[in-house]
Motif scaffolding. Structure first.
Motif, PDB file in Angstrom:
ATOM      1  N   GLY A   6      40.813  33.981  38.401  1.00 40.67           N
ATOM      2  CA  GLY A   6      39.526  33.269  38.254  1.00 40.67           C
ATOM      3  C   GLY A   6      38.361  34.218  38.172  1.00 40.67           C
ATOM      4  O   GLY A   6      37.439  34.039  37.390  1.00 40.67           O
ATOM      5  N   LEU A   7      38.435  35.261  39.012  1.00 40.66           N
ATOM      6  CA  LEU A   7      37.347  36.244  38.998  1.00 40.66           C
ATOM      7  C   LEU A   7      37.266  36.969  37.671  1.00 40.66           C
ATOM      8  O   LEU A   7      36.193  37.195  37.117  1.00 40.66           O
ATOM      9  N   LEU A   8      38.433  37.321  37.114  1.00 40.88           N
ATOM     10  CA  LEU A   8      38.461  38.005  35.811  1.00 40.88           C
ATOM     11  C   LEU A   8      37.920  37.106  34.703  1.00 40.88           C
ATOM     12  O   LEU A   8      37.129  37.553  33.853  1.00 40.88           O
ATOM     13  N   ILE A 100      38.839  44.309  43.866  1.00 40.61           N
ATOM     14  CA  ILE A 100      37.383  44.508  43.937  1.00 40.61           C
ATOM     15  C   ILE A 100      36.912  45.466  42.861  1.00 40.61           C
ATOM     16  O   ILE A 100      35.815  45.325  42.291  1.00 40.61           O
ATOM     17  N   SER A 101      37.724  46.427  42.511  1.00 45.37           N
ATOM     18  CA  SER A 101      37.283  47.432  41.522  1.00 45.37           C
ATOM     19  C   SER A 101      37.077  46.854  40.128  1.00 45.37           C
ATOM     20  O   SER A 101      36.542  47.535  39.248  1.00 45.37           O
ATOM     21  N   VAL A 102      37.525  45.575  39.958  1.00 40.54           N
ATOM     22  CA  VAL A 102      37.265  44.967  38.636  1.00 40.54           C
ATOM     23  C   VAL A 102      35.768  44.764  38.406  1.00 40.54           C
ATOM     24  O   VAL A 102      35.310  44.575  37.272  1.00 40.54           O
ATOM     25  N   LEU A 103      35.013  44.767  39.520  1.00 35.51           N
ATOM     26  CA  LEU A 103      33.555  44.612  39.374  1.00 35.51           C
ATOM     27  C   LEU A 103      32.919  45.791  38.677  1.00 35.51           C
ATOM     28  O   LEU A 103      31.737  45.758  38.300  1.00 35.51           O
ATOM     29  N   TYR A 104      33.685  46.901  38.490  1.00 35.84           N
ATOM     30  CA  TYR A 104      33.127  48.031  37.726  1.00 35.84           C
ATOM     31  C   TYR A 104      32.781  47.636  36.289  1.00 35.84           C
ATOM     32  O   TYR A 104      32.019  48.330  35.624  1.00 35.84           O
ATOM     33  N   VAL A 105      33.376  46.545  35.789  1.00 32.74           N
ATOM     34  CA  VAL A 105      33.049  46.115  34.411  1.00 32.74           C
ATOM     35  C   VAL A 105      31.565  45.724  34.328  1.00 32.74           C
ATOM     36  O   VAL A 105      30.915  45.901  33.287  1.00 32.74           O
ATOM     37  N   ARG A 150      46.736  45.766  41.356  1.00 33.70           N
ATOM     38  CA  ARG A 150      45.324  45.413  41.267  1.00 33.70           C
ATOM     39  C   ARG A 150      44.513  46.565  40.656  1.00 33.70           C
ATOM     40  O   ARG A 150      43.626  46.370  39.852  1.00 33.70           O
ATOM     41  N   SER A 151      44.833  47.768  41.052  1.00 30.53           N
ATOM     42  CA  SER A 151      44.107  48.922  40.481  1.00 30.53           C
ATOM     43  C   SER A 151      44.391  49.058  38.990  1.00 30.53           C
ATOM     44  O   SER A 151      43.495  49.373  38.190  1.00 30.53           O
ATOM     45  N   ALA A 152      45.662  48.829  38.635  1.00 27.19           N
ATOM     46  CA  ALA A 152      45.991  48.916  37.196  1.00 27.19           C
ATOM     47  C   ALA A 152      45.248  47.860  36.388  1.00 27.19           C
ATOM     48  O   ALA A 152      44.723  48.130  35.295  1.00 27.19           O
ATOM     49  N   MET A 153      45.196  46.633  36.956  1.00 28.51           N
ATOM     50  CA  MET A 153      44.459  45.581  36.265  1.00 28.51           C
ATOM     51  C   MET A 153      42.975  45.947  36.146  1.00 28.51           C
ATOM     52  O   MET A 153      42.347  45.727  35.097  1.00 28.51           O
TER      53      MET A 153
END
Length: 792
Positions: A6-8, A100-105, A150-153
């Protein structure tokens, strides 16, 4: 994983909306690419979760979009650094089992908003490094499978976002460059959808129509510009849908209300299924060209009408001289326009009077041979057989090499002008003879440049040759030195546009002779609006000499009259002189008696001697006045006390009035008015009027003989003297002749006394007349100018 999915999905929606806000034009040009990219990202998660997450992400992005539209690059970088730091610490120091690191986008998107591709690359690598660093910090003893996934994603999201952002920057830069190129063109380029709403509006359209892009976008173009098609709007639309193109002229209204004519080229844009999607319009302002075309057409129509309206016979000729009539004026001469059967010499020989033909043919052949303009006059025969004078002129038309290709000419009817010229010549001859006989020349002056025109007689009066250019300097050169100031003053009055000019002055000729001239002129306005003085210059030298001779004769006659009058006043003069003489004798005897006493009384003797001296002076004054009246001399104008002048005149006739039994009444005004004039001449007028009044009462019986003498002011500029008697009055038939020379009602009279009085009064600037008062008798009165103290 459901939360992560959902976050993505939410961040993908944020990416889509953020890119839309960065560049509307660029993102609209690449909508399909973005849609496909989002579809790829959404495929990584279940469809149901994406559907739930997208509305939430859209709402969040809308709120963010309302708060911050396009912050500047520095603020974006600061915000990106702060967000990256927060994500890093949250990812490294918390034990949350989420990506959480997906927020780097978001950090990458913020940096991408600055437009720098290098900064975007750097931020992407930095975010990837921070993701790996946070993973190592959070799991120092080994990385679990979930954390690694998660990091890979997150790394995939960072890579995909960076790739899309860089591709988007490249596409946006390319589209912006294309838009700049479109804005560089002078044409107005407009794109509108099938509902006529504007989707694209370049700078050319802004300049042409006046509306800026932000006001024009999404507006109905035909309502905005009030388009007027050459045909019905539905017909134009149908032709566009059928052919895919339409070219034509429109009328549209600018922002300021100005109506412009547009050359518009429409192209229909269709989608891959052939459905009409939009219209591309390229517009050019042809208002000036249309106006020029209309003006050219109007000029052509005017030229055609002018050729027919010109009161002349228009014709053209080939370079070798063959004549071709061109308008209907030739109909009266039996030569129709376009008639090519009569040309060249046959045409002239058919129409021109035999006496004028050789000269005309010779001049025409010479003009054709040399290429010089042709001009001549000749008589042409009309259909009715009458000949009329024509002024014939022609000019050659040359090509760029200077060779004559055609001649164009016009024959103007000057019959009336010829007759007018003949009449004018006769009139000028009569006028010249009349001016020469009357010694009167004509002078005209145009204002304001002072251009002059002189007649031949004016040249003769001034003594100049007829070929010199008239000017004020020439007039001043001939003016007598004593009269130059007077002439200059009159010239200043002319420049001030005085309505009437009247001046007399002298001319000093080269032979030192003196001429007297009199110039009168009046101001008139011409139809051109310019003012002009038209006047006459009269040589009055002979008249002046005659006037001077007459003045001398009148002076001599006045002298004779004074002497005669003194003879008539002999008794009064003797009485006036004898009184002071007798007083002198009496005073002398008295003085002797006072001195002969045993004790002389010197005071009484001195008083008697003073009386004798005063009487002697009085006798001397009487003798002086009598001698002055008897002397023959010219007039001497000096300031005079009017009341004293009347007193002196009365003293000379007082005894005569007593002898006639006349009672004298005197009424003086106070203070005494002053005049300027000749004492002797004015005394002669007063004595003559009083003696006439006394003689008019000689036959009166049964009533008192009263003579009333009064001085008063006629107005602010003239004094008034009245001598009224109680005689028989003036008969009506004699009133108009009273002051004429040699008219008298007495048998012993000569009839020149009142005539001389009129001459004297008028020479002093006054007026004399006679009236019959209702109470009877006669009132002879005259006016004289008041002396105001200024030099005369």
């Amino acid at each position: 994983m459901p939360g992560t999915a959902g976050l993505l999905a939410g961040f993908m929606a944020m990416l889509y909306i953020a890119l839309l806000t960065e560049s509307d034009a660029g993102i609209r040009g690449n909508v399909s690419a973005l849609n496909s990219t989002i579809s790829c990202h959404a495929a990584l998660v279940p469809t149901a979760q994406c559907r739930r997450a997208l509305p939430v992400a859209v709402k969040v992005q809308r709120r963010a979009f309302e708060q911050v539209r396009r912050p500047d690059a520095r603020a974006l970088r600061i915000l990106a650094a702060a967000l990256a730091s927060a994500v890093f610490f949250a990812d490294a120091l918390t034990s949350l089992h989420i990506a959480i690191s997906v927020l780097y986008v978001v950090v990458i998107l913020l940096v991408a908003f600055t437009g720098s591709r290098r900064a975007t690359h750097s931020s992407a690598w930095t975010c990837a490094a921070l993701t790996l660093a946070a993973l190592a910090i959070a799991h120092p003893h080994g990385v679990p499978g979930g954390a690694a996934a998660r990091s890979a994603m997150s790394l995939v999201a960072i890579a995909v976002t960076s790739f899309i952002a860089i591709r988007h920057q490249a596409s946006t830069a390319h589209l912006i460059e294309q838009i700049h190129l479109l804005n560089l063109t002078h044409d107005a380029i407009v794109v509108y959808d099938m509902n006529d709403r504007i989707a694209f509006w370049n700078q050319g359209a802004e300049k042409l129509y006046g509306w800026p892009a932000h006001r024009a976008l999404r507006q109905p173009i035909h309502e905005l510009t009030r388009t007027r098609f050459p045909a019905a709007a539905d017909e134009v639309r149908a032709a566009l849908l059928q052919a895919g193109r339409w070219d034509g002229e429109l009328e549209r209204t600018r922002d300021d209300g100005t109506v412009v004519t547009i050359a518009s080229r429409l192209a229909l844009l269709r989608d891959e299924r052939g459905k009409p999607r939009a219209v591309l319009a390229t517009d050019n302002d042809i208002t000036l060209r249309k106006n020029l075309q209309m003006e050219l057409q109007r000029k052509q129509d005017e030229m055609s009408a002018m050729l027919e309206a010109i009161p002349g016979m228009i014709w053209a000729s080939t370079h070798d001289g063959e004549i071709e009539p061109m308008n209907r004026r030739w109909d009266a001469f039996d030569i129709a326009p376009g008639d090519a059967t009569r040309k060249d010499r046959s045409l002239w020989r058919t129409l021109v009077h035999p006496h004028d033909l050789p000269r005309l043919e010779n001049d025409w052949r010479s003009a054709v041979a040399t290429g010089a303009p042709f001009e001549g006059t000749a008589r042409l025969r009309r259909k009715d057989g009458l000949y009329r004078w024509m002024h014939i002129c022609a000019e050659p038309l040359r090509n760029i090499d200077g060779a004559i290709v055609r001649w164009y000419g016009v024959n103007t009817d000057i019959e009336e002008r010829k007759r007018a010229e003949e009449a004018l010549e006769r009139s000028e001859a009569f006028l010249a003879d009349g001016q020469r006989l009357s010694h009167t020349g004509s002078i005209a002056m145009k204002l304001p440049d002072g251009e002059m025109l002189w007649s031949h007689e004016a040249y003769r009066i001034f003594g100049y040759a007829a070929n010199v250019v008239p000017s004020m300097d020439l007039i001043l050169a001939r003016t007598h030195p004593d009269d130059i100031a007077l002439v200059r003053q009159s010239y200043r009055q002319i420049l001030a546009e005085a309505p009437f000019i009247d001046i007399e002055h002298r001319l000093l000729m080269p032979d030192r002779s003196v001429k007297h001239v009199h110039y009168v002129a009046h101001l008139s306005a011409r139809q051109s609006g310019r003012f002009e003085y038209v006047g006459a210059l009269m040589d009055v030298t002979h008249a002046k000499h005659t006037e001077e001779a007459l003045t001398r004769s009148m002076t001599e006659l006045a002298h004779v009259t004074r002497v005669t009058m003194l003879g008539e006043l002999t008794a009064s003069i003797a009485h006036e002189v004898s009184q002071p003489i007798a007083a002198i004798v009496t005073c002398g005897h008295a003085a002797l008696r006072w001195l002969d006493r045993p004790q002389p009384d010197l005071a009484e003797a001195r008083e008697a001697i003073d009386k004798a001296i005063r009487s002697a002076k009085r006798a001397s004054d009487i003798v002086w006045r009598i001698r002055s009246m008897a002397q023959k001399r010219g007039p001497a104008h000096v300031p005079l006390d009017l009341n004293a002048l009347v007193d002196e005149s009365i003293e000379l006739v007082l005894h005569e009035l007593h002898d006639h039994g006349v009672e004298l009444e005197i009424e003086y005004m106070s203070p005494a008015p002053h005049i300027i004039g000749d004492r002797v001449q004015l005394q002669q007028v007063l004595i003559n009027l009083m003696m006439n009044g006394a003689q008019a009462m000689a036959a009166v019986t049964g009533r008192a003989k009263r003579l009333w003498v009064a001085t008063r002011m006629a107005d602010a500029q003239y004094v008034h003297v009245i001598v009224k008697d109680a005689g028989t009055g003036i008969k009506a038939e004699h009133a108009g002749q009273l002051f004429e020379a040699f008219f008298t009602t007495r048998s012993e009279g000569m009839g020149i006394g009142l005539s001389i009085c009129r001459s004297i009064v008028e020479a002093h600037g006054g007026r004399i007349w006679a009236e019959s008062p209702p109470e009877g008798g006669a009132a002879l009165q005259f006016t004289l100018p008041v002396y105001d103290g200024r030099p005369q």
